[in-house]
Scaffold this motif. Sequence first.
Motif, PDB file in Angstrom:
ATOM      1  N   PRO A  72       0.840  -1.204   0.000  1.00  0.00           N
ATOM      2  CA  PRO A  72       0.000   0.000   0.000  1.00  0.00           C
ATOM      3  C   PRO A  72       0.877   1.257   0.000  1.00  0.00           C
ATOM      4  O   PRO A  72       1.965   1.264   0.593  1.00  0.00           O
ATOM      5  CB  PRO A  72      -0.770  -0.126   1.313  1.00  0.00           C
ATOM      6  CG  PRO A  72       0.183  -0.837   2.230  1.00  0.00           C
ATOM      7  CD  PRO A  72       0.987  -1.771   1.364  1.00  0.00           C
ATOM      8  N   ASP A  73       0.398   2.319  -0.631  1.00  0.00           N
ATOM      9  CA  ASP A  73       1.191   3.558  -0.640  1.00  0.00           C
ATOM     10  C   ASP A  73       0.796   4.508   0.493  1.00  0.00           C
ATOM     11  O   ASP A  73       1.277   5.642   0.555  1.00  0.00           O
ATOM     12  CB  ASP A  73       1.100   4.251  -2.000  1.00  0.00           C
ATOM     13  CG  ASP A  73      -0.300   4.727  -2.366  1.00  0.00           C
ATOM     14  OD1 ASP A  73      -1.193   4.726  -1.486  1.00  0.00           O
ATOM     15  OD2 ASP A  73      -0.520   5.099  -3.534  1.00  0.00           O
ATOM     16  N   ALA A  74      -0.069   4.058   1.387  1.00  0.00           N
ATOM     17  CA  ALA A  74      -0.456   4.811   2.583  1.00  0.00           C
ATOM     18  C   ALA A  74      -0.827   3.785   3.657  1.00  0.00           C
ATOM     19  O   ALA A  74      -1.026   2.607   3.347  1.00  0.00           O
ATOM     20  CB  ALA A  74      -1.633   5.743   2.279  1.00  0.00           C
ATOM     21  N   PRO A  75      -0.905   4.189   4.920  1.00  0.00           N
ATOM     22  CA  PRO A  75      -1.276   3.217   5.957  1.00  0.00           C
ATOM     23  C   PRO A  75      -2.657   2.604   5.693  1.00  0.00           C
ATOM     24  O   PRO A  75      -3.570   3.292   5.221  1.00  0.00           O
ATOM     25  CB  PRO A  75      -1.296   4.063   7.236  1.00  0.00           C
ATOM     26  CG  PRO A  75      -0.434   5.243   6.943  1.00  0.00           C
ATOM     27  CD  PRO A  75      -0.635   5.531   5.489  1.00  0.00           C
ATOM     28  N   VAL A  76      -2.809   1.325   6.004  1.00  0.00           N
ATOM     29  CA  VAL A  76      -4.101   0.653   5.871  1.00  0.00           C
ATOM     30  C   VAL A  76      -4.358  -0.188   7.114  1.00  0.00           C
ATOM     31  O   VAL A  76      -3.432  -0.657   7.776  1.00  0.00           O
ATOM     32  CB  VAL A  76      -4.174  -0.247   4.608  1.00  0.00           C
ATOM     33  CG1 VAL A  76      -4.138   0.586   3.344  1.00  0.00           C
ATOM     34  CG2 VAL A  76      -3.067  -1.291   4.603  1.00  0.00           C
TER      35      VAL A  76
END
Length: 342
Positions: A72-76
């Motif tokens: 992922p390119d951001a927190p998930v």
Amino acid sequence: MATAELTVGLKIREAGWLSTFQDLGREHSEYMGVPCGGAADQHSAPVANILVGNLRSATCIEIMGGRFSFIPDAPVLLAVTGAPADVTVNGEAAAMWEPVCVPAGARVLIANARGGMRNYLAFSGSLATGLFMGSAAPEARMGFPQQIGVGQDLQLTSSYAGFEHPYLSQPLFRLPVPVPSFSPGTWRIDIVEGPETAAAPGITDLLASREYTVTAKSNHVGLRLDGPVVHPEGLGEIVSHGVPIGAFEIPHGDELIILGRYRTLTAGYPIVAFATKASLPMLGQARPGQKMTFRWVSNDEAVAGYREQQRLLAALEDRVRSLFSAVRLPHASVLAAAPAAA
């Protein structure tokens, strides 16, 4: 923590043997001749969504075997349920059947599923995908395969913006999660009588006393089982009739078929039993070679078993909703209510 909605990119690095967008299936489609479809395991899929604060019916990913990985390119915030498997985040083991915090740029791997056929991956938020008759569930016969491939960039709309959890080996929260028993041995499936049970002499004792094995000819339409059968007598040619999920059919050959969520909606084979609704999720996890036995139960027992299953899901939903509200994690019920309260 919860914040304004962001679009998160999920880069698929490995896609397993067969991975698809999935939900709980189409509503009100079968009267038009289209199977409801939906997750084969209708327990694991909603639990995955509940654990990340989604509605039960939210779109998730169904993974059937092999290795599935993404970045992922951001927190998930995610949860993995279904058959026992190895889940890692940047090589560090992470738990199944729990919410897992994943930082941006981390590689998540789901592999080595065993004891069952499918895993379910849910994210806090909404996965972007097409819909067919209001559902993300695949319907390949209608040109809607929903398959996820290597190199694909998925998009997730989410209000999750990270949450401190430095030790993946420890549970983030302690929740009353109803985890099925994926026993390595023989599975027991509860069944009730069907319309042609009495027409097949000895079928009641036969199904209750013998062991059956799932064959490699099984698929999303139904399970084909190797084991003894008794053909009904004196029925003549049966007019095609509606067939529900979980129906036990005996075709002209000596095999037993248990219909799944992608069955054709009518058939002319005799139905000698039905799997109880509470047993259907485990049938959705049965893989070739899995052995199973059957136990006859009354209709009242079947209804009670399903109600207890749903009670446990509702209890988990209530706990997650309260907990997420307390620590300010996004929850679908709160987000949906926000515009009306404004």
